[in-house]
Design an enzyme around this catalytic site. Structure first.
Site, mmCIF file in Angstrom:
data_model
loop_
_atom_site.group_PDB
_atom_site.id
_atom_site.type_symbol
_atom_site.label_atom_id
_atom_site.label_comp_id
_atom_site.label_asym_id
_atom_site.label_seq_id
_atom_site.Cartn_x
_atom_site.Cartn_y
_atom_site.Cartn_z
ATOM 1 C CB SER A 94 -0.867 0.054 1.267
ATOM 2 O OG SER A 94 -2.130 -0.470 1.028
ATOM 3 C CG PHE A 132 -5.216 9.312 -4.369
ATOM 4 C CD1 PHE A 132 -4.819 9.931 -5.550
ATOM 5 C CD2 PHE A 132 -6.458 8.662 -4.347
ATOM 6 C CE1 PHE A 132 -5.634 9.918 -6.682
ATOM 7 C CE2 PHE A 132 -7.277 8.647 -5.470
ATOM 8 C CZ PHE A 132 -6.856 9.278 -6.644
ATOM 9 C CD GLU A 366 -6.580 1.618 -5.385
ATOM 10 O OE1 GLU A 366 -7.270 1.964 -6.352
ATOM 11 O OE2 GLU A 366 -5.608 2.249 -4.974
ATOM 12 C CB THR A 368 -16.236 -2.921 -2.829
ATOM 13 O OG1 THR A 368 -17.278 -2.609 -3.771
ATOM 14 C CG2 THR A 368 -16.141 -1.792 -1.816
ATOM 15 C CG PHE A 386 -22.256 1.676 -10.926
ATOM 16 C CD1 PHE A 386 -21.461 0.992 -10.029
ATOM 17 C CD2 PHE A 386 -21.904 1.682 -12.264
ATOM 18 C CE1 PHE A 386 -20.323 0.330 -10.446
ATOM 19 C CE2 PHE A 386 -20.767 1.032 -12.696
ATOM 20 C CZ PHE A 386 -19.978 0.351 -11.792
HETATM 21 P P1 TGC Z 1 -18.980 7.271 -14.517
HETATM 22 O O1 TGC Z 1 -20.104 8.184 -14.864
HETATM 23 O O2 TGC Z 1 -18.987 5.854 -15.008
HETATM 24 O O3 TGC Z 1 -17.594 7.924 -14.956
HETATM 25 C C1 TGC Z 1 -17.264 9.265 -14.642
HETATM 26 C C2 TGC Z 1 -16.125 9.635 -15.554
HETATM 27 O O4 TGC Z 1 -14.971 8.824 -15.232
HETATM 28 C C3 TGC Z 1 -14.615 8.007 -16.370
HETATM 29 N N1 TGC Z 1 -14.213 6.701 -15.841
HETATM 30 C C4 TGC Z 1 -12.941 6.299 -15.819
HETATM 31 N N2 TGC Z 1 -11.824 6.891 -16.254
HETATM 32 C C5 TGC Z 1 -10.663 6.227 -16.083
HETATM 33 N N3 TGC Z 1 -10.615 5.026 -15.494
HETATM 34 C C6 TGC Z 1 -11.711 4.396 -15.021
HETATM 35 N N4 TGC Z 1 -11.623 3.214 -14.429
HETATM 36 C C7 TGC Z 1 -12.949 5.037 -15.180
HETATM 37 N N5 TGC Z 1 -14.230 4.734 -14.847
HETATM 38 C C8 TGC Z 1 -14.987 5.762 -15.260
HETATM 39 C C9 TGC Z 1 -15.842 7.965 -17.234
HETATM 40 O O5 TGC Z 1 -15.512 7.718 -18.576
HETATM 41 C C10 TGC Z 1 -16.398 9.361 -17.034
HETATM 42 O O6 TGC Z 1 -15.594 10.254 -17.774
HETATM 43 P P2 TGC Z 1 -16.222 11.590 -18.403
HETATM 44 O O7 TGC Z 1 -15.089 12.228 -19.132
HETATM 45 O O8 TGC Z 1 -17.339 11.122 -19.283
HETATM 46 O O9 TGC Z 1 -16.713 12.403 -17.246
HETATM 47 O O10 TGC Z 1 -18.812 7.309 -12.950
HETATM 48 P P3 TGC Z 1 -19.767 6.800 -11.815
HETATM 49 O O11 TGC Z 1 -20.023 7.948 -10.899
HETATM 50 O O12 TGC Z 1 -20.947 6.061 -12.374
HETATM 51 O O13 TGC Z 1 -18.822 5.774 -11.035
HETATM 52 C C11 TGC Z 1 -18.325 4.629 -11.592
HETATM 53 C C12 TGC Z 1 -17.629 3.779 -10.513
HETATM 54 C C13 TGC Z 1 -18.604 3.306 -9.462
HETATM 55 C C14 TGC Z 1 -17.024 2.584 -11.237
HETATM 56 C C15 TGC Z 1 -16.515 4.604 -9.838
HETATM 57 O O14 TGC Z 1 -17.047 5.652 -9.108
HETATM 58 C C16 TGC Z 1 -15.641 3.765 -8.937
HETATM 59 O O15 TGC Z 1 -14.678 3.156 -9.406
HETATM 60 N N6 TGC Z 1 -15.916 3.721 -7.606
HETATM 61 C C17 TGC Z 1 -15.024 3.086 -6.653
HETATM 62 C C18 TGC Z 1 -14.245 4.141 -5.921
HETATM 63 C C19 TGC Z 1 -12.875 3.675 -5.559
HETATM 64 O O16 TGC Z 1 -12.320 2.728 -6.090
HETATM 65 N N7 TGC Z 1 -12.253 4.366 -4.640
HETATM 66 C C20 TGC Z 1 -10.893 4.091 -4.277
HETATM 67 C C21 TGC Z 1 -10.300 5.222 -3.466
HETATM 68 S S1 TGC Z 1 -8.539 5.208 -3.411
HETATM 69 C C22 TGC Z 1 -8.145 3.866 -2.520
HETATM 70 O O17 TGC Z 1 -8.924 3.065 -2.148
HETATM 71 C C23 TGC Z 1 -6.709 3.720 -2.236
HETATM 72 S S2 TGC Z 1 -6.296 2.372 -1.266
HETATM 73 C C24 TGC Z 1 -4.711 2.242 -1.786
HETATM 74 C C25 TGC Z 1 -3.834 1.456 -0.946
HETATM 75 O O18 TGC Z 1 -3.716 1.689 0.281
HETATM 76 O O19 TGC Z 1 -3.179 0.579 -1.550
HETATM 77 P P1 FAD Z 2 -19.455 1.916 0.713
HETATM 78 O O1 FAD Z 2 -19.311 2.645 -0.557
HETATM 79 O O2 FAD Z 2 -20.308 2.529 1.788
HETATM 80 O O3 FAD Z 2 -20.003 0.455 0.412
HETATM 81 C C1 FAD Z 2 -20.669 -0.355 1.388
HETATM 82 C C2 FAD Z 2 -21.087 -1.658 0.694
HETATM 83 O O4 FAD Z 2 -22.018 -1.342 -0.341
HETATM 84 C C3 FAD Z 2 -19.919 -2.378 0.004
HETATM 85 O O5 FAD Z 2 -20.106 -3.770 0.113
HETATM 86 C C4 FAD Z 2 -20.076 -1.961 -1.440
HETATM 87 O O6 FAD Z 2 -19.496 -2.877 -2.361
HETATM 88 C C5 FAD Z 2 -21.585 -1.928 -1.559
HETATM 89 N N1 FAD Z 2 -22.045 -1.101 -2.684
HETATM 90 C C6 FAD Z 2 -21.687 0.166 -2.963
HETATM 91 N N2 FAD Z 2 -22.306 0.582 -4.087
HETATM 92 C C7 FAD Z 2 -23.067 -0.458 -4.505
HETATM 93 C C8 FAD Z 2 -23.944 -0.663 -5.607
HETATM 94 N N3 FAD Z 2 -24.148 0.291 -6.527
HETATM 95 N N4 FAD Z 2 -24.566 -1.870 -5.718
HETATM 96 C C9 FAD Z 2 -24.337 -2.853 -4.821
HETATM 97 N N5 FAD Z 2 -23.519 -2.726 -3.756
HETATM 98 C C10 FAD Z 2 -22.902 -1.538 -3.601
HETATM 99 N N6 FAD Z 2 -9.588 5.812 -0.069
HETATM 100 C C11 FAD Z 2 -8.869 6.841 -0.592
HETATM 101 O O7 FAD Z 2 -9.401 7.735 -1.233
HETATM 102 N N7 FAD Z 2 -7.515 6.881 -0.435
HETATM 103 C C12 FAD Z 2 -6.837 5.937 0.266
HETATM 104 O O8 FAD Z 2 -5.613 6.013 0.372
HETATM 105 C C13 FAD Z 2 -7.569 4.869 0.847
HETATM 106 N N8 FAD Z 2 -6.936 3.950 1.605
HETATM 107 C C14 FAD Z 2 -7.676 2.998 2.258
HETATM 108 C C15 FAD Z 2 -7.039 2.146 3.173
HETATM 109 C C16 FAD Z 2 -7.780 1.208 3.891
HETATM 110 C C17 FAD Z 2 -7.114 0.332 4.899
HETATM 111 C C18 FAD Z 2 -9.175 1.076 3.658
HETATM 112 C C19 FAD Z 2 -9.969 0.037 4.392
HETATM 113 C C20 FAD Z 2 -9.802 1.919 2.766
HETATM 114 C C21 FAD Z 2 -9.066 2.901 2.078
HETATM 115 N N9 FAD Z 2 -9.681 3.830 1.220
HETATM 116 C C22 FAD Z 2 -8.973 4.847 0.651
HETATM 117 C C23 FAD Z 2 -11.133 3.823 1.113
HETATM 118 C C24 FAD Z 2 -11.705 2.775 0.164
HETATM 119 O O9 FAD Z 2 -11.403 3.087 -1.164
HETATM 120 C C25 FAD Z 2 -13.204 2.695 0.403
HETATM 121 O O10 FAD Z 2 -13.388 2.083 1.674
HETATM 122 C C26 FAD Z 2 -13.932 1.913 -0.667
HETATM 123 O O11 FAD Z 2 -13.927 2.608 -1.884
HETATM 124 C C27 FAD Z 2 -15.380 1.578 -0.278
HETATM 125 O O12 FAD Z 2 -16.026 2.681 0.245
HETATM 126 P P2 FAD Z 2 -16.851 2.593 1.635
HETATM 127 O O13 FAD Z 2 -15.972 1.932 2.631
HETATM 128 O O14 FAD Z 2 -17.374 3.935 1.924
HETATM 129 O O15 FAD Z 2 -18.015 1.582 1.329
#
Ligand code: TGC
Ligand code: FAD
Length: 387
Positions: A94, A132, A366, A368, A386
């Protein structure tokens, strides 16, 4: 993979440069990380600054980026480094992912020349740590709902809001903060010394304990015009960074799985039950065989996706296939290995329960597993489910 677990000769698909990078990462993991991890996990504290500098010196921070002191290696080499580091602990991977694939990548891809020149050289050397901030307390899977906002005040920006679960937050020198503006979602480069910025650490984690996780609080944080990333507009900015970090996890998760399986094979060979080693029982061999098959499939998938990334054709839904499969299989392998060690499986003397607990976070961050299922579902059906 360790030679004995490489049943289908995945190593034959790797170049000598990739094998060299892997060997360096494996040595670092074995000599520097593995001996200290039980203590770091138990005490939930890591020497983040020292580790960042050591990882930087090895070229592991932003290693797939070019220029600014970055190693400029290919995606498979980067993935193999993630795999070896995560074989030690997901929290260590991470640190590498967030620094290189999220914080540095955001600046490298979307930043101005000044932002790149100011931050990338010290970040690649591990002298500055980045985080981030996308997730918020009420918006994780759906970052489009974010409340953190940036408004204009003369030539400045004023940021308000909070981010949650941010890796490296409390030890970071610079935070990439995504905020809502009149012009949609934009990214900001926020030095963490800026008045109004604070990053309290999140405690009581039962997973990813060898990693710093924090809240980011932005209370009237005043930034100059130049703090905005000029090249990122809308959610595609942060989501583009997530593709990079998710790619590393596809490899990384297989490292955690491999470490569990290696531990279980070694343990089963020595553990005598009903007068025979555990390895001599068909039930044990079936478990080991099934896990080794999934491990080999997962590594093959990772290398294949890496080759697509090398060609520049890797699509986001393909990244979702890899992240969903490999983390899901890794956690299944960790749990099955735990059964082979039985009571010893829950002990911190062995790495299995630590990996299993860590992988719970990896399954969630990154994107779920459900989010990745929906991304794949959308690619298959053309329907977005979604909302
Ligand atoms: P949607 O309307 O589909 O898209 C909005 C805009 O984004 C574009 N897009 C992408 N672009 C690049 N890569 C992708 N994978 C993309 N997916 C979508 C899309 O083309 C559009 O562009 P534009 O120009 O038309 O505006 O967006 P949505 O609101 O319906 O959401 C889609 C969804 C649910 C897949 C997205 O919100 C999502 O991936 N949600 C999950 C959030 C997430 O992964 N968060 C992670 C936070 S960081 C983290 O967890 C770090 S942990 C790291 C560590 O410790 O190792
Ligand atoms: P929620 O979005 O509240 O989801 C709750 C449940 O609902 C999940 O099971 C999910 O899959 C489900 N769900 C959500 N939407 C739907 C749908 N449309 N249909 C069906 N099921 C759905 N974030 C950052 O930005 N930067 C970081 O560096 C970072 N580091 C992290 C480090 C750790 C150790 C952890 C645990 C998390 C970190 N995160 C970070 C956050 C992480 O990316 C979020 O926890 C993750 O994206 C899920 O968001 P949430 O926990 O709010 O769950």
């Amino acid at each position: 993979m360790g030679a004995s677990l490489d049943l289908v000769d995945v190593d034959s698909l790797l170049t000598s440069e990739e094998l060299d990078v892997r060997a360096t990462a494996r040595r670092f993991a074995d000599e520097r990380l593995r001996p200290s991890l039980p203590e770091w996990f138990e005490t939930a504290s890591i020497p983040a600054r020292e580790l960042a500098k050591e990882l930087g010196a090895l070229g592991f921070l932003g290693m797939h980026l070019t220029g600014y002191g970055c190693a400029g290696l290919g995606p498979v080499a980067y993935g193999l480094a993630c795999l070896e580091i995560e074989a030690a602990d997901s929290g260590m991977r991470s640190l590498v992912s967030v620094q290189g694939s999220l914080a540095m990548y955001a600046i490298w891809k979307y930043g101005s020349d000044d932002q790149k020149n100011e931050w990338l050289p010290k970040m690649s050397a591990g002298e500055a740590i980045g985080c981030f901030g996308l997730t918020e307390p009420d918006f994780g899977s759906n970052p489009a709902g974010m409340r953190t906002n940036a408004r204009r005040d003369g030539g400045d920006w004023i940021l308000n809001g909070s981010k949650m679960w941010i890796t490296n937050g409390s030890v970071a020198d610079v935070a990439m903060v995504w905020a809502r503006t009149d012009d949609g979602v934009r990214g900001f480069v926020v030095p963490t010394s800026t008045p109004g910025f604070s990053a309290p650490e999140i405690t009581q984690k039962m997973s990813l304990r060898a990693s710093v996780t924090s809240e980011l609080v932005l209370d009237d944080v005043r930034l100059p015009e130049s703090a905005m990333l000029p090249g990122a507009r809308g959610l595609s900015g942060p989501l583009g960074c997530l593709n990079e970090a998710r790619f590393g996890i596809i490899f990384g998760a297989m490292g955690a799985a491999r470490d569990c399986l290696e531990t279980a094979v070694a343990y089963a060979g020595e553990r005598i039950v009903f007068d025979k080693p555990l390895t001599a029982y068909q039930l044990t061999q079936a478990k080991l065989a099934d896990m080794a098959v999934e491990l080999n499939k997962g590594v093959l998938l990772a290398v294949h996706l890496g080759r697509l990334k090398e060609k520049g054709t890797l699509r986001p839904e393909q990244v979702s296939v890899g992240k969903l499969n490999n983390v899901r299989e890794a956690i299944a392998i960790a749990r099955e290995c735990r059964t082979i060690l039985a009571a010893n499986g829950i002990s911190g003397e062995y790495p299995i329960m630590r990996h299993a607990n860590n992988l719970e976070s990896v399954l969630t961050y990154e994107g779920t597993s459900e989010v990745h299922q929906l991304v794949i579902g959308q690619a298959l059906t053309g329907e977005s489910a979604f909302r």
